[in-house]
Design a protein around this motif. Structure first.
Motif, PDB file in Angstrom:
ATOM      1  N   TYR A   3       0.853  -1.186   0.000  1.00 53.00           N
ATOM      2  CA  TYR A   3       0.000   0.000   0.000  1.00 53.00           C
ATOM      3  C   TYR A   3       0.883   1.227   0.000  1.00 53.00           C
ATOM      4  CZ  TYR A   3      -3.175   3.605   1.719  1.00 53.00           C
ATOM      5  OH  TYR A   3      -3.899   4.765   1.860  1.00 53.00           O
ATOM      6  N   CYS A   4       0.665   2.111  -0.962  1.00 56.47           N
ATOM      7  CA  CYS A   4       1.429   3.359  -1.080  1.00 56.47           C
ATOM      8  C   CYS A   4       0.491   4.501  -0.733  1.00 56.47           C
ATOM      9  CB  CYS A   4       1.977   3.536  -2.499  1.00 56.47           C
ATOM     10  SG  CYS A   4       2.886   2.110  -3.123  1.00 56.47           S
ATOM     11  N   SER A   5       0.622   5.037   0.457  1.00 60.39           N
ATOM     12  CA  SER A   5      -0.308   6.068   0.899  1.00 60.39           C
ATOM     13  C   SER A   5      -0.197   7.310   0.015  1.00 60.39           C
ATOM     14  CB  SER A   5      -0.009   6.445   2.359  1.00 60.39           C
ATOM     15  OG  SER A   5       1.273   7.024   2.465  1.00 60.39           O
ATOM     16  N   PRO A   6      -1.298   8.026  -0.266  1.00 61.79           N
ATOM     17  CA  PRO A   6      -2.604   7.799   0.360  1.00 61.79           C
ATOM     18  C   PRO A   6      -3.579   6.940  -0.458  1.00 61.79           C
ATOM     19  CG  PRO A   6      -2.596   9.912  -0.738  1.00 61.79           C
ATOM     20  CD  PRO A   6      -1.240   9.331  -0.977  1.00 61.79           C
TER      21      PRO A   6
ATOM     22  N   ILE B 232       7.981  -2.588  -1.396  1.00 67.35           N
ATOM     23  CA  ILE B 232       7.942  -1.954  -0.083  1.00 67.35           C
ATOM     24  C   ILE B 232       7.790  -0.453  -0.268  1.00 67.35           C
ATOM     25  CG2 ILE B 232       9.161  -1.589   2.099  1.00 67.35           C
ATOM     26  CD1 ILE B 232      10.876  -4.092   1.329  1.00 67.35           C
ATOM     27  N   TRP B 233       6.787   0.134   0.386  1.00 64.54           N
ATOM     28  CA  TRP B 233       6.606   1.583   0.322  1.00 64.54           C
ATOM     29  C   TRP B 233       7.382   2.244   1.455  1.00 64.54           C
ATOM     30  CZ3 TRP B 233       5.613   5.686  -2.316  1.00 64.54           C
ATOM     31  CH2 TRP B 233       5.249   6.886  -1.684  1.00 64.54           C
ATOM     32  N   SER B 234       8.230   3.235   1.117  1.00 65.65           N
ATOM     33  CA  SER B 234       8.966   3.996   2.113  1.00 65.65           C
ATOM     34  C   SER B 234       8.319   5.361   2.279  1.00 65.65           C
ATOM     35  CB  SER B 234      10.432   4.174   1.689  1.00 65.65           C
ATOM     36  OG  SER B 234      11.078   5.110   2.532  1.00 65.65           O
ATOM     37  N   GLU B 235       7.675   5.575   3.403  1.00 63.24           N
ATOM     38  CA  GLU B 235       7.036   6.861   3.668  1.00 63.24           C
ATOM     39  C   GLU B 235       8.092   7.947   3.862  1.00 63.24           C
ATOM     40  OE1 GLU B 235       4.014   9.476   3.879  1.00 63.24           O
ATOM     41  OE2 GLU B 235       3.771   7.323   3.496  1.00 63.24           O
ATOM     42  N   ARG B 236       9.230   7.593   4.437  1.00 60.53           N
ATOM     43  CA  ARG B 236      10.285   8.584   4.644  1.00 60.53           C
ATOM     44  C   ARG B 236      10.845   9.091   3.318  1.00 60.53           C
ATOM     45  NH1 ARG B 236      15.747   8.611   4.549  1.00 60.53           N
ATOM     46  NH2 ARG B 236      15.879   6.349   4.253  1.00 60.53           N
ATOM     47  N   MET B 237      11.160   8.191   2.413  1.00 62.29           N
ATOM     48  CA  MET B 237      11.746   8.582   1.136  1.00 62.29           C
ATOM     49  C   MET B 237      10.697   8.965   0.097  1.00 62.29           C
ATOM     50  SD  MET B 237      14.991   6.029   0.570  1.00 62.29           S
ATOM     51  CE  MET B 237      13.988   4.561   0.326  1.00 62.29           C
ATOM     52  N   LYS B 238       9.420   8.604   0.391  1.00 55.00           N
ATOM     53  CA  LYS B 238       8.341   8.819  -0.579  1.00 55.00           C
ATOM     54  C   LYS B 238       8.641   8.097  -1.885  1.00 55.00           C
ATOM     55  CE  LYS B 238       5.967  11.574   2.124  1.00 55.00           C
ATOM     56  NZ  LYS B 238       6.799  11.470   3.347  1.00 55.00           N
TER      57      LYS B 238
ATOM     58  N   SER C 103      18.783  -9.774  -7.848  1.00 55.65           N
ATOM     59  CA  SER C 103      19.413  -8.921  -6.827  1.00 55.65           C
ATOM     60  C   SER C 103      19.437  -7.447  -7.193  1.00 55.65           C
ATOM     61  CB  SER C 103      20.837  -9.400  -6.487  1.00 55.65           C
ATOM     62  OG  SER C 103      20.790 -10.658  -5.861  1.00 55.65           O
ATOM     63  N   SER C 104      18.757  -7.042  -8.247  1.00 55.82           N
ATOM     64  CA  SER C 104      18.615  -5.614  -8.534  1.00 55.82           C
ATOM     65  C   SER C 104      17.518  -5.020  -7.662  1.00 55.82           C
ATOM     66  CB  SER C 104      18.306  -5.385 -10.016  1.00 55.82           C
ATOM     67  OG  SER C 104      17.117  -6.061 -10.385  1.00 55.82           O
ATOM     68  N   ILE C 105      17.637  -3.712  -7.385  1.00 64.18           N
ATOM     69  CA  ILE C 105      16.680  -3.005  -6.542  1.00 64.18           C
ATOM     70  C   ILE C 105      16.228  -1.753  -7.286  1.00 64.18           C
ATOM     71  CG2 ILE C 105      16.254  -1.940  -4.296  1.00 64.18           C
ATOM     72  CD1 ILE C 105      18.695  -3.518  -3.255  1.00 64.18           C
ATOM     73  N   TYR C 106      14.919  -1.600  -7.465  1.00 71.27           N
ATOM     74  CA  TYR C 106      14.351  -0.458  -8.174  1.00 71.27           C
ATOM     75  C   TYR C 106      13.706   0.489  -7.174  1.00 71.27           C
ATOM     76  CZ  TYR C 106      14.694  -3.276 -12.475  1.00 71.27           C
ATOM     77  OH  TYR C 106      15.131  -4.036 -13.536  1.00 71.27           O
ATOM     78  N   PHE C 107      13.792   1.790  -7.477  1.00 72.60           N
ATOM     79  CA  PHE C 107      13.138   2.814  -6.670  1.00 72.60           C
ATOM     80  C   PHE C 107      12.247   3.640  -7.601  1.00 72.60           C
ATOM     81  CE2 PHE C 107      17.014   1.672  -4.536  1.00 72.60           C
ATOM     82  CZ  PHE C 107      16.692   1.670  -3.184  1.00 72.60           C
ATOM     83  N   PHE C 108      10.963   3.767  -7.234  1.00 70.29           N
ATOM     84  CA  PHE C 108       9.987   4.435  -8.091  1.00 70.29           C
ATOM     85  C   PHE C 108       9.353   5.635  -7.396  1.00 70.29           C
ATOM     86  CE2 PHE C 108      10.080   0.067  -9.619  1.00 70.29           C
ATOM     87  CZ  PHE C 108      10.095   0.223 -10.996  1.00 70.29           C
ATOM     88  N   ASN C 109       9.205   6.720  -8.152  1.00 69.66           N
ATOM     89  CA  ASN C 109       8.289   7.787  -7.756  1.00 69.66           C
ATOM     90  C   ASN C 109       6.869   7.296  -8.008  1.00 69.66           C
ATOM     91  OD1 ASN C 109       9.993   9.976  -6.941  1.00 69.66           O
ATOM     92  ND2 ASN C 109      10.560  10.273  -9.084  1.00 69.66           N
ATOM     93  N   VAL C 110       5.974   7.561  -7.097  1.00 70.99           N
ATOM     94  CA  VAL C 110       4.598   7.082  -7.255  1.00 70.99           C
ATOM     95  C   VAL C 110       3.600   8.233  -7.270  1.00 70.99           C
ATOM     96  CG1 VAL C 110       2.761   5.705  -6.206  1.00 70.99           C
ATOM     97  CG2 VAL C 110       5.099   4.836  -6.239  1.00 70.99           C
ATOM     98  N   ARG C 111       3.740   9.188  -6.381  1.00 70.88           N
ATOM     99  CA  ARG C 111       2.658  10.134  -6.115  1.00 70.88           C
ATOM    100  C   ARG C 111       2.446  11.174  -7.215  1.00 70.88           C
ATOM    101  NH1 ARG C 111       3.486  11.413   0.327  1.00 70.88           N
ATOM    102  NH2 ARG C 111       2.463   9.552   1.118  1.00 70.88           N
TER     103      ARG C 111
END
Length: 204
Positions: free
Chosen positions: A45-48, A84-90, A99-107
């Motif tokens: 779940y990626c708030s809000p 995993i949603w990171s509220e701190r990093m948004k 073993s790759s790790i992706y980071f996405f902008n969502v909002r």
């Protein structure tokens, strides 16, 4: 579910003596929308108002929880093992079994923010099986099919360009890691990592 959809339930607490689960809806609500073709292996779940799902063929879909419509999709390199949603990093974190790790902008404007790729030239990296973060998303802990745990430090984007760095790795089990829990408390200063494995053991 096996039908490659997300099923939403809610808790009906009108009756104070019992709590009943009521079926609410499925996402997507019909076959005309974009959907997964592989098995859904992770859900966050990626708030809000968003849900993220990752599947066995590497497809990530961000859903509008209210309308059930697909908001954004991305094809990762291999099967997604955790979202995993990171509220701190948004940011939304997606780990894959290579073993790759992706980071996405969502909002605001959904997009791939950055991607961490392990250095396979230094040493062989077994397939990643599962991942978790601490409560402040300061650390990302992943486990692989060889029973090894990797601990990544997560910095502060966008102030830090290289904000995902490997801090430590160690062997916790003889077989694939199937579960990771980060244990934290205000009662003690240390953070503990608990893992379980196909070898039948739990380690702390």
């Amino acid at each position: 579910g096996w039908d490659k959809k997300v099923h939403v339930w809610y808790e009906d607490d009108d009756n104070s003596s019992t709590y009943d689960l009521r079926y609410s809806k499925k996402i997507p609500n019909d076959d005309s929308h974009e959907n997964h073709t592989g098995d859904i292996r992770s859900l966050s779940y990626c708030s809000p108002t968003f849900l993220a799902t990752g599947c066995s063929n590497g497809k990530l879909i961000i859903w509008n929880f209210v309308t059930g419509a697909a908001y954004f999709s991305y094809e990762c390199s291999t099967a997604i093992t955790s979202t995993i949603w990171s509220e701190r990093m948004k940011l939304l974190i997606a780990t894959c079994d290579d073993s790759s790790i992706y980071f996405f902008n969502v909002r605001d404007k959904p997009s791939l923010y950055t991607k961490y790729e392990p250095n396979h030239d230094i040493e062989y990296t077994p397939l990643q099986s599962i991942a978790a973060t601490d409560r402040f998303s300061s650390y990302l802990i992943s486990g692989d099919i060889a029973g090894r745990v990797q601990v990544f430090h997560l910095g502060n984007p966008p102030a830090e360009d290289d904000f995902c760095t490997l801090e430590s790795h160690f062997v916790a089990h003889e077989e694939a890691i199937t579960g990771i829990v980060v244990i934290e408390s205000t009662e003690w200063p240390d953070m503990f990592i608990a893992t379980c494995s196909r070898d039948g053991y739990a380690s702390v």
